[in-house]
Design a protein around this motif. Sequence first.
Motif, PDB file in Angstrom:
ATOM      1  N   ALA A 491       0.606  -1.669  -0.128  1.00  0.00           N
ATOM      2  CA  ALA A 491      -0.194  -0.019  -0.008  1.00  0.00           C
ATOM      3  C   ALA A 491       0.751   1.905  -0.065  1.00  0.00           C
ATOM      4  O   ALA A 491       0.772   2.228  -0.579  1.00  0.00           O
ATOM      5  CB  ALA A 491      -1.103   0.390   1.337  1.00  0.00           C
ATOM      6  N   PHE A 494       3.378   2.017  -4.082  1.00  0.00           N
ATOM      7  CA  PHE A 494       2.573   2.356  -5.261  1.00  0.00           C
ATOM      8  C   PHE A 494       0.994   3.670  -5.171  1.00  0.00           C
ATOM      9  O   PHE A 494       0.551   3.854  -3.633  1.00  0.00           O
ATOM     10  CB  PHE A 494       1.173   1.046  -5.475  1.00  0.00           C
ATOM     11  CG  PHE A 494       1.829  -0.141  -5.996  1.00  0.00           C
ATOM     12  CD1 PHE A 494       2.973  -0.715  -7.068  1.00  0.00           C
ATOM     13  CD2 PHE A 494       2.552  -0.790  -5.155  1.00  0.00           C
ATOM     14  CE1 PHE A 494       4.003  -0.850  -7.220  1.00  0.00           C
ATOM     15  CE2 PHE A 494       3.616  -2.223  -5.122  1.00  0.00           C
ATOM     16  CZ  PHE A 494       3.847  -2.305  -6.553  1.00  0.00           C
ATOM     17  N   THR A 496      -1.795   5.999  -5.218  1.00  0.00           N
ATOM     18  CA  THR A 496      -3.224   6.242  -5.362  1.00  0.00           C
ATOM     19  C   THR A 496      -4.580   4.906  -6.261  1.00  0.00           C
ATOM     20  O   THR A 496      -5.007   4.572  -5.813  1.00  0.00           O
ATOM     21  CB  THR A 496      -4.137   7.242  -4.365  1.00  0.00           C
ATOM     22  OG1 THR A 496      -3.868   7.595  -3.352  1.00  0.00           O
ATOM     23  CG2 THR A 496      -5.618   6.330  -4.231  1.00  0.00           C
ATOM     24  N   ARG A 499      -3.362   1.606  -6.270  1.00  0.00           N
ATOM     25  CA  ARG A 499      -2.814   1.099  -5.221  1.00  0.00           C
ATOM     26  C   ARG A 499      -3.810  -0.233  -4.716  1.00  0.00           C
ATOM     27  O   ARG A 499      -3.279  -1.783  -4.690  1.00  0.00           O
ATOM     28  CB  ARG A 499      -3.363   2.111  -4.151  1.00  0.00           C
ATOM     29  CG  ARG A 499      -2.934   0.751  -2.596  1.00  0.00           C
ATOM     30  CD  ARG A 499      -2.864   1.865  -1.601  1.00  0.00           C
ATOM     31  NE  ARG A 499      -1.437   3.215  -1.528  1.00  0.00           N
ATOM     32  CZ  ARG A 499      -1.984   4.841  -1.284  1.00  0.00           C
ATOM     33  NH1 ARG A 499      -3.193   4.695  -1.659  1.00  0.00           N
ATOM     34  NH2 ARG A 499      -1.287   5.597  -1.641  1.00  0.00           N
ATOM     35  N   LEU A 557       1.778   8.765   1.737  1.00  0.00           N
ATOM     36  CA  LEU A 557       1.109   7.985   0.905  1.00  0.00           C
ATOM     37  C   LEU A 557       1.072   8.242  -0.976  1.00  0.00           C
ATOM     38  O   LEU A 557       0.689   9.442  -0.704  1.00  0.00           O
ATOM     39  CB  LEU A 557      -0.555   6.339   0.984  1.00  0.00           C
ATOM     40  CG  LEU A 557      -0.246   6.461   2.348  1.00  0.00           C
ATOM     41  CD1 LEU A 557      -2.383   5.544   2.528  1.00  0.00           C
ATOM     42  CD2 LEU A 557       0.437   4.613   2.039  1.00  0.00           C
TER      43      LEU A 557
END
Length: 612
Positions: A491, A494, A496, A499, A557
Motif C-alpha cells: 500500500a 504504489f 493511489t 494501489r 502515501l
Amino acid sequence: MSDKGGSSVSELNYDEVLEYIGQFGRFQKRIFFLLWLVSAAGGIAVMVFAFTGLEPNYRCRVPECEGSNASYYGAPSCDSRDQDCQPTPRLPEWYGVSSIGPNDRCRRRVPTPGLAKGEVCGAGGTKFVDAVDGSEEQCGYDELVFDRTIMTDTLIEEYELLCGRSGLRTIYNSIYMLGLLFGSYIFGWISDTHGRMNALMLSVLSVALSGTLGAFCYGPIGLHFYAFLRFITGMGGIGCFMVCFVLAVEHVGFKYTMLIGIAIEIPFALGEMILGLEAYFIRDWKTLQIVAYLPVLALLGLYFVVPESVRWLIGAGKIEEAKKIIRDAARVNGKEVPEHLLKAADLYSAKVEANKALAASAKKATILDLFRPKKMALRSINMCFQWFSATMCYYGLSFASTSLSGDAFSNYLLSVFIEIPGCIFCILVMDCWGRRPILSFCQIFSGVACIFCGLLQGTDDPSLQFLQVGLSLVGKFGASASFFVVYLYTAELFPTSIRNQAVGACSLVARFGGISALLLDLLKTYWLPAPVFIMGLVATVAGALAVLFPETLGNKLPESMEEALRIGEDGGRGLCSCTCMSIQDMFHEEIKTVPTELTEVDEKTRLTEEQS
C-alpha cells in the motif's frame, strides 16, 4: 481536500473528521473487537482440512500375525511394568523396521521364507512381496490398517484417497487455494461496488453454508461435490478476512492504520487455535466439519451492529449516510461533531455533480500501469514474488505441522500460536526499523529455518525431532511476519491510482504460492525433505531481493505515479538504521476543538465560488 480534475466524489475528508472525533476511540474499538470474530472465523475456515483431510499412517495387514481388528502400532518400545517407561508407538516387530516409506504403505507383506510358523510373527518375520515384471503386489483398501491416534475417521478414508490415489488429496486441498484466488477478486469487486458490509455478510454466508454442507457429501459424486463446496469455502474465507481487514483499517485514522492492520491478524491465529482444540476433542471428520463451520452463521448478526465504512460511503457519494455514522461515532466517543466540515461537504456536492462529465472523460489507471515505466515494473514483479514466497511458506508450514515428528496437536497449536509473537514483533519494530529490513530479515530467517527443517524430515532421533519442530516454528514466525509486512508495504509503495490493482495483483500471485505449497507435497514420495526444503530456498531468495525496495517509513502515501517513483531517491534509511519511539509517542493523538465561528466554512465557500 482539493478537487483535482473533478475526480473526487465529495470534499468530506474522513481523516480530517477523525481529528475532531478521535482516530481510535470507543466507537472504533467496539467495531475492531467485533470484527475479531470474523477474522477468527477466517482462521478456522482455512485450517479445517489440516484435520478433516489428514492423511493417517496406514499399512497392509499381515493375516498370519493379526486379525481383522488389528491396530497400526504394535507393543510399546519398553517394558510397561517399568515405572519410568515412556512407551512410544512403533510398528509390529515382524516388520523389522521403525517406519514405512510413502511408497511402501500399500505393499503386501508375506512371511520370510525358511522361518518356522512360530517365528513368522517375531522380529523381522515378514518381508515385502517381490516385484513381478516390475510391478509390486499391493493389498486392497479393505486390508489396510490405519493409525487412529490423531483422527478416528477422515475424508481420506471416506473417499479412499489412498495408495495410488493419495496424490488426489493434495489436488483437492489446493482447490481451496483456487477458491481464495477467485474470491479475492470477486469479493473485492463486491466490496468496492456494493459496500463492505454486504460483501462481508455474503462471505460469512458462503463459508458457513458450504463448509457445513461439506459434511453431507455421500455417494459416487460425493468427492466432486465436496471439492465444489471446498472451492466456495475458499472464496468465502478470503472474503471474510479481506473485507474484515479493510473495514477495520478504514474506520480508524492514519496514526493507527499500521497497528490495526496488523492486530486484526491476531484473532485469525486465535481462530486457528480454536480449531486445534475442537479437533483434539472431536476426532471424527464430519462432526468436526459441522462444529467448525455451523456457528459461523451467527456472525450474520454483525450486520445490525457494525456500521458501513464511512470512507466507502463518501466515495460512493452517500454523504447523508456517512454523516449519520460520523455523528454516532462522535456521540459514542464523547466528542463534539465537526458540523463545519459536514456543512462544507454539502457546499461541494453541487460542484461534484457539475464535474461528473469531466471525471468520466479523465483517463483511468489500469493494471498495465503496474508495469510501466521499467522502475515500477521491477518493483511490481519483486513485490509479487514477496507475496508468493510469504504465502507459500505460511500455508506450507501450517498444513505440514500435523505431520511433523511428535504430537500432532501440540505441533499444530504451537505452529499457529507463533503467529501472534510475529504480529507483536511487527507492531513494535516496524515504525522503528523500517519496512525493508524487516521484510528481508524475516524472509531469510524463515528460509534458512525451512531448509534445515526439511533436511531433518524423517529422523528418528528424539533430540533431532525436537530441533525439527523448533526450526518449523522459527520458519512460521518469519513467514507470518513477512505476511504482515507485505500488506502494508504494498500500500505504501504504489500510488493511489493503482494501489487497489497492486494489492489485488499481488494477492492473485500469492494464491499461486499457496497452491504451489500444497502441490509440493507430491514431491515427498521422491525425496522426503523436498517440499519444505524448496520453500526455504524460495524464501531466502525473496529475502535477498527485498533489499532492492526503497524504504517507505516516514513518507506519506504517494498520490501520483511521480511521487511513487521518487520514493527513496533522497538516499533514505540504511538497512541498519533504527529510530526508537515509545508506544505513547507512536499512538498519541491530539483531538482538535470544533471552531465556534464558521470561518473555515466561509473560506471553503469562497474557494468553491472562485473555482466555479
